[in-house]
Design an enzyme around this catalytic site. Structure first.
Site, PDB file in Angstrom:
ATOM      1  N   GLY A   1       6.612  -1.400   1.305  1.00  0.00           N
ATOM      2  CA  GLY A   1       6.242  -0.319   0.546  1.00  0.00           C
ATOM      3  C   GLY A   1       7.175  -0.670  -0.598  1.00  0.00           C
ATOM      4  O   GLY A   1       7.716  -0.958  -0.703  1.00  0.00           O
TER       5      GLY A   1
ATOM      6  N   THR B   1       9.405   1.488  -2.381  1.00  0.00           N
ATOM      7  CA  THR B   1      10.540   2.249  -2.411  1.00  0.00           C
ATOM      8  C   THR B   1      11.073   1.670  -0.730  1.00  0.00           C
ATOM      9  O   THR B   1      11.911   1.529  -0.184  1.00  0.00           O
ATOM     10  CB  THR B   1      10.203   3.521  -2.068  1.00  0.00           C
ATOM     11  OG1 THR B   1       9.720   4.195  -3.962  1.00  0.00           O
ATOM     12  CG2 THR B   1      11.381   4.617  -1.735  1.00  0.00           C
TER      13      THR B   1
ATOM     14  N   THR C   1      10.839   0.281   3.260  1.00  0.00           N
ATOM     15  CA  THR C   1       9.876  -0.665   4.386  1.00  0.00           C
ATOM     16  C   THR C   1       9.924  -0.258   5.327  1.00  0.00           C
ATOM     17  O   THR C   1      11.054   0.216   6.289  1.00  0.00           O
ATOM     18  CB  THR C   1      10.627  -2.392   4.402  1.00  0.00           C
ATOM     19  OG1 THR C   1      10.104  -3.018   2.379  1.00  0.00           O
ATOM     20  CG2 THR C   1       9.946  -2.860   5.505  1.00  0.00           C
TER      21      THR C   1
ATOM     22  N   TYR D   1     -15.596  -3.174  -4.992  1.00  0.00           N
ATOM     23  CA  TYR D   1     -14.524  -2.847  -6.796  1.00  0.00           C
ATOM     24  C   TYR D   1     -14.840  -3.994  -7.331  1.00  0.00           C
ATOM     25  O   TYR D   1     -14.846  -5.121  -6.417  1.00  0.00           O
ATOM     26  CB  TYR D   1     -12.995  -3.563  -5.804  1.00  0.00           C
ATOM     27  CG  TYR D   1     -12.144  -2.634  -6.236  1.00  0.00           C
ATOM     28  CD1 TYR D   1     -11.643  -1.249  -5.967  1.00  0.00           C
ATOM     29  CD2 TYR D   1     -10.809  -2.971  -7.306  1.00  0.00           C
ATOM     30  CE1 TYR D   1     -10.897  -0.572  -7.149  1.00  0.00           C
ATOM     31  CE2 TYR D   1      -9.651  -2.290  -7.109  1.00  0.00           C
ATOM     32  CZ  TYR D   1      -9.877  -0.997  -7.273  1.00  0.00           C
ATOM     33  OH  TYR D   1      -9.042  -0.230  -8.068  1.00  0.00           O
TER      34      TYR D   1
ATOM     35  N   ASP E   1      -2.147  -2.193   1.513  1.00  0.00           N
ATOM     36  CA  ASP E   1      -1.906  -1.205   2.269  1.00  0.00           C
ATOM     37  C   ASP E   1      -2.747  -0.404   1.646  1.00  0.00           C
ATOM     38  O   ASP E   1      -3.248   0.147   2.642  1.00  0.00           O
ATOM     39  CB  ASP E   1      -0.552  -1.011   1.099  1.00  0.00           C
ATOM     40  CG  ASP E   1      -0.599  -0.068  -0.317  1.00  0.00           C
ATOM     41  OD1 ASP E   1      -1.363  -1.084  -0.811  1.00  0.00           O
ATOM     42  OD2 ASP E   1       0.278   0.866  -0.236  1.00  0.00           O
TER      43      ASP E   1
ATOM     44  N   THR F   1       5.273   5.965  -2.623  1.00  0.00           N
ATOM     45  CA  THR F   1       5.675   5.916  -4.489  1.00  0.00           C
ATOM     46  C   THR F   1       4.753   6.201  -5.370  1.00  0.00           C
ATOM     47  O   THR F   1       5.036   7.256  -6.288  1.00  0.00           O
ATOM     48  CB  THR F   1       6.538   4.606  -4.738  1.00  0.00           C
ATOM     49  OG1 THR F   1       7.449   4.213  -3.498  1.00  0.00           O
ATOM     50  CG2 THR F   1       7.034   4.140  -6.556  1.00  0.00           C
TER      51      THR F   1
END
EC number: 2.7.1.33
Length: 252
Positions: free
Chosen positions: A8, A10, A12, A100, A109, A132
């Site tokens: 991520g 911020t 891991t 999308y 993620d 985050t």
């Protein structure tokens, strides 16, 4: 045995999965300055901490939103375990239809969270990850990923407030005892905490109005549990949602 790595912005998270009832994890700071050897030390610490035999690890999956760090971690794992990690979204596709405009824009993620969620709750559902960034990911009644919303995370909001103002202090995120703060610190804490509670409840209400149906709700992420404590709607908190997503993907 499966080793799962969730990179991520911020932190891991490293986890090993024996089965759904046996998941062990540790988190390390996602530092762009870390070298391959630094990550090798982190992974060695993880294996020693849980007394794991590295020869039992035969599969490694990586979910990443930080390409620069992902490359170093991949090389560290290859060096340490002599196993080629599989990158979710590139080496392994998540079996989920993505409605999308540009499916490649959706982070691994978010897709992994959505996929994990439909293996835990019945759709339609909303997976909300408090990291985050705070992400809402919507899965429709046909188990298709429809999109979502992205907000600054709680910590990101606190940091922004602290860095953009002259006198407001940086505060710890915690549940306040009262809605109305009696000093600057408690006022900021209440504003952040209760503001995000209202944000979640309000956004879910708007999504349900637009879809004209009720949604199952699942929360995850670093601040998911503290939000879960005061959320005034039925929901599930799942601490290891991305890691479980990797487990479900491996079993698919």
């Amino acid at each position: 045995m499966i080793l799962a790595v969730d990179i991520g912005n911020t932190t891991t998270e490293i986890g090993y999965i024996k089965d759904l009832d046996k998941i062990e994890t540790l988190k390390f700071k996602t530092d762009h300055g870390k070298t391959i050897d630094d990550w090798l030390i982190n992974f060695s610490f993880f294996l020693n901490f849980y007394n794991l035999d590295e020869t039992n690890i035969n599969k490694i999956y990586i979910s990443s939103v930080v390409p620069q760090v992902e490359e170093k971690i991949t090389k560290a794992l290859e060096k340490l375990l002599n196993v080629n990690p599989l990158l979710i979204g590139t080496d392994v596709k998540v079996p989920l239809k993505i409605n999308y405009e540009n499916p490649s824009e959706v982070g691994a993620d978010r897709i992994l969270n959505a996929f994990a969620s439909i293996n835990i709750l019945n759709p339609p559902l909303i997976a909300i990850d408090f990291g985050t960034a705070v992400t809402f990911d919507v899965v429709n009644k046909n188990s298709e990923y429809d999109g979502g919303l992205i907000f600054p995370g709680l910590e990101s909001s606190v940091n922004c407030l602290f860095s953009k103002t002259a006198k407001l202090p940086k505060v710890k995120i915690e549940k306040p005892s009262n809605i109305v703060g009696k000093n600057t610190i408690s006022s900021i804490q209440s504003g952040i905490y209760n503001g995000y509670i209202s944000l979640v409840e309000g956004v879910i209400s708007k999504i349900e109005d637009e879809y004209k149906c009720k949604f199952n709700i699942i929360l995850t992420g670093g601040h998911g549990k503290i939000i879960s404590e005061s959320l005034n709607l039925q929901h599930v908190f799942e601490q290891y949602l991305p890691i479980k997503g990797i487990y479900f993907l491996d079993k698919y």
